[in-house]
Design a protein around this motif. Structure first.
Motif, short mmCIF file in Angstrom:
data_model
loop_
_atom_site.label_atom_id
_atom_site.label_comp_id
_atom_site.label_asym_id
_atom_site.label_seq_id
_atom_site.Cartn_x
_atom_site.Cartn_y
_atom_site.Cartn_z
N GLN A 18 30.55 25.62 46.88
CA GLN A 18 29.22 26.23 46.95
C GLN A 18 28.38 25.59 48.05
OE1 GLN A 18 28.42 28.69 44.79
NE2 GLN A 18 26.38 29.05 45.59
N ARG A 19 28.47 24.28 48.20
CA ARG A 19 27.68 23.58 49.22
C ARG A 19 28.11 23.99 50.62
NH1 ARG A 19 27.89 18.08 45.60
NH2 ARG A 19 25.83 18.33 44.64
N LEU A 20 29.41 24.15 50.83
CA LEU A 20 29.89 24.53 52.15
C LEU A 20 29.53 25.98 52.48
CD1 LEU A 20 33.41 22.81 52.20
CD2 LEU A 20 31.28 22.02 53.25
N VAL A 21 29.56 26.87 51.48
CA VAL A 21 29.18 28.26 51.70
C VAL A 21 27.70 28.37 52.06
CG1 VAL A 21 28.81 30.47 50.54
CG2 VAL A 21 30.99 29.29 50.30
N LEU A 22 26.85 27.67 51.32
CA LEU A 22 25.41 27.71 51.60
C LEU A 22 25.09 27.06 52.94
CD1 LEU A 22 23.97 26.92 48.05
CD2 LEU A 22 24.10 29.12 49.20
N SER A 23 25.84 26.01 53.29
CA SER A 23 25.66 25.39 54.60
C SER A 23 26.00 26.38 55.71
CB SER A 23 26.55 24.15 54.70
OG SER A 23 26.59 23.67 56.03
N THR A 24 27.07 27.14 55.51
CA THR A 24 27.49 28.12 56.52
C THR A 24 26.46 29.23 56.67
OG1 THR A 24 29.79 27.66 55.93
CG2 THR A 24 29.37 29.65 57.23
N ARG A 53 39.86 24.76 55.93
CA ARG A 53 40.57 25.42 57.03
C ARG A 53 40.21 26.90 57.09
NH1 ARG A 53 44.84 21.97 55.33
NH2 ARG A 53 45.77 23.65 54.07
N LEU A 54 40.02 27.53 55.94
CA LEU A 54 39.61 28.94 55.91
C LEU A 54 38.22 29.12 56.52
CD1 LEU A 54 40.04 31.88 55.03
CD2 LEU A 54 39.13 31.24 52.78
N LEU A 55 37.29 28.23 56.17
CA LEU A 55 35.96 28.30 56.76
C LEU A 55 36.02 28.14 58.28
CD1 LEU A 55 33.60 26.29 54.36
CD2 LEU A 55 33.73 28.77 54.68
N ASP A 56 36.90 27.26 58.73
CA ASP A 56 37.05 27.04 60.16
C ASP A 56 37.58 28.30 60.85
OD1 ASP A 56 36.93 25.41 62.48
OD2 ASP A 56 39.08 25.04 62.35
N LYS A 57 38.44 29.07 60.14
CA LYS A 57 38.99 30.30 60.73
C LYS A 57 37.95 31.40 60.85
CE LYS A 57 43.83 29.77 59.29
NZ LYS A 57 44.92 30.31 58.43
N VAL A 58 37.10 31.55 59.83
CA VAL A 58 36.15 32.68 59.84
C VAL A 58 34.90 32.36 60.65
CG1 VAL A 58 36.97 33.55 57.62
CG2 VAL A 58 35.01 31.98 57.68
N THR A 59 34.74 31.11 61.09
CA THR A 59 33.59 30.74 61.92
C THR A 59 34.06 30.37 63.32
OG1 THR A 59 33.72 28.43 61.16
CG2 THR A 59 32.25 29.91 59.95
N ASN A 60 33.12 30.27 64.23
CA ASN A 60 33.40 29.90 65.61
C ASN A 60 32.50 28.74 65.99
OD1 ASN A 60 34.23 29.81 68.24
ND2 ASN A 60 33.19 31.68 68.88
N GLY A 61 33.09 27.60 66.30
CA GLY A 61 32.31 26.45 66.73
C GLY A 61 31.94 25.48 65.62
N SER A 62 32.59 25.57 64.46
CA SER A 62 32.30 24.62 63.39
C SER A 62 32.83 23.24 63.75
CB SER A 62 32.93 25.09 62.07
OG SER A 62 32.34 26.28 61.63
N LEU A 79 29.15 29.75 64.08
CA LEU A 79 28.77 31.16 63.93
C LEU A 79 29.80 31.88 63.06
CD1 LEU A 79 27.11 33.69 64.92
CD2 LEU A 79 28.81 33.87 66.74
N LEU A 80 29.30 32.66 62.09
CA LEU A 80 30.19 33.49 61.28
C LEU A 80 30.74 34.60 62.16
CD1 LEU A 80 28.28 33.74 57.87
CD2 LEU A 80 30.63 32.97 58.18
N TYR A 81 32.03 34.52 62.47
CA TYR A 81 32.59 35.40 63.50
C TYR A 81 33.37 36.57 62.92
CZ TYR A 81 34.45 36.66 68.08
OH TYR A 81 34.75 37.34 69.24
N GLY A 82 34.23 36.32 61.95
CA GLY A 82 35.01 37.40 61.35
C GLY A 82 36.22 37.78 62.17
N GLY A 83 36.60 39.08 62.11
CA GLY A 83 37.77 39.57 62.81
C GLY A 83 38.99 39.64 61.89
N SER A 84 40.16 39.81 62.48
CA SER A 84 41.41 39.92 61.72
C SER A 84 42.12 38.57 61.70
CB SER A 84 42.33 40.97 62.36
OG SER A 84 41.72 42.24 62.35
N MET A 85 42.60 38.18 60.53
CA MET A 85 43.26 36.87 60.39
C MET A 85 44.11 36.83 59.13
SD MET A 85 39.83 34.75 59.44
CE MET A 85 38.99 35.56 60.79
N GLU A 86 44.89 35.77 59.02
CA GLU A 86 45.72 35.51 57.84
C GLU A 86 45.48 34.07 57.40
OE1 GLU A 86 49.76 36.31 58.78
OE2 GLU A 86 49.44 38.44 59.20
#
Length: 337
Positions: A18-24, A53-62, A79-86
């Motif tokens: 929860q803390r990491l999600v709110l931080s993001t 690692r998942l947070l690092d994938k969906v963001t850019n520059g963490s 930045l919350l970047y998104g896109g296609s990933m696994e």
């Protein structure tokens, strides 16, 4: 770049996700110390490292810094970047552990999120993919998060301890959320469910359905419980079975309950009849608790209300779960938790 001196500081492993999600979402860096510092096996667990690692994938520059023992974590969100990933999730926790956080983050990304998650789809700890699909997605639609690309699909089912499941999740981007007014739950009009079995006899699912209906038929006639028996590569790596139930009200509220069998080699064997009856009783208890949002999605509803516009949103909840109480306090008073 913000220095660590200006980051929010926490202690302990509780509510790490929860803390990491709110931080993001807020863009504020956090530093978490003493993560299981006195434990025989100190530091972050594998499933927590996988989540980071998942947070690092969906963001850019963490920026993520972890000390050698894993007891201190510094996280500066990008930045919350998104896109296609696994992403390969840890089999120590269910895919629901990761999916719950993605449901909070996905609407606010720069690009629509399309992600394949692999791991355990159903376990006894985290919300299953079936329950999140039946309850969390309709809740997000109430906030205006909808569209053809809004989808959650179980491709393969995986039970603990081996996992082997696969889930596809896609979500459109919504910069502005609609305010909600959910204050009248209405009356229960139908009950739907999913009895699943993998690497066991298909009759297991039928026995679960019969035992659950033996209790629920006393209250309402409109009950339909589907059976799902996946075979071969789609059945994961471990045997198991379970049941998820969802009650829908006249006003579009969804209340859920679920149970899964004990993992292979752990605990006593569970009869499908007992599992079906116990899950039906859990659903009746959830209905008794009341509210327009079930216990699983209370914190998600409060978070989206916090992130919405200045217009007033209202939601009626039953008794708050401990997770919800912390989540609401952290959203309102992050400097005091």
């Amino acid at each position: 770049m913000a220095s660590q001196a200006h980051s929010l500081s926490y202690s302990g492993c509780n509510f790490l996700r929860q803390r990491l999600v709110l931080s993001t979402l807020s863009g504020r860096p956090v530093k978490i110390r003493k993560i299981r510092a006195r434990d025989d096996n100190p530091g972050l667990r594998d499933f927590e490292a996988s989540f980071i690692r998942l947070l690092d994938k969906v963001t850019n520059g963490s920026r993520i810094e972890i000390n050698q023992t894993g007891t201190t974590l510094y996280y500066q969100p990008g930045l919350l970047y998104g896109g296609s990933m696994e992403h390969d999730c840890s089999v120590l926790r269910g895919i629901g552990y990761y999916l719950e956080s993605l449901l909070c983050l996905a609407p606010f990304m720069k690009h629509p999120l399309r992600i394949v998650l692999r791991g355990v789809t159903n376990d006894q700890v985290d919300p299953s993919v079936d329950v999140l699909k039946a309850t969390a997605l309709p809740l997000l639609k109430q906030f205006g998060i909808d569209g053809e690309s809004f989808e959650l699909k179980v491709v393969r089912r995986g039970m603990p301890p081996g996992g082997g499941g696969e889930v596809f999740f896609s979500c459109p981007v919504r910069k502005v959320l609609k305010p909600i007014q959910l204050i009248d739950p209405g009356k229960i009009k139908r009950i739907r469910g999913m009895a699943y079995s993998v690497r066991v006899s298909p009759q297991m699912a039928n026995r679960i359905v019969d035992s659950a209906r033996s209790i629920l038929n006393k209250f309402i006639p409109d009950i339909y419980i589907y059976t799902d028996h996946m075979k071969g590569i789609n059945s994961g790596k471990s045997p198991g079975f379970g049941l998820s139930l969802v009650a829908e009200t006249t006003n579009g509220t969804f209340l859920s309950a679920e149970l899964a069998s004990n993992p292979q080699g752990q605990g006593a064997a569970m009869l499908p009849e007992d599992l079906g009856r116990n899950c039906a009783r859990l659903l009746l208890e959830e209905i008794y608790r009341g509210g327009c949002v079930d216990s699983t999605n209370q914190s998600l509803a409060l978070l989206l209300m916090t992130l919405g516009q200045q217009d007033v949103s209202k939601v009626l909840l039953g008794p708050l779960s401990p997770y919800t109480i912390f989540a609401a306090f952290e959203e309102l008073f992050p400097d005091y938790v």
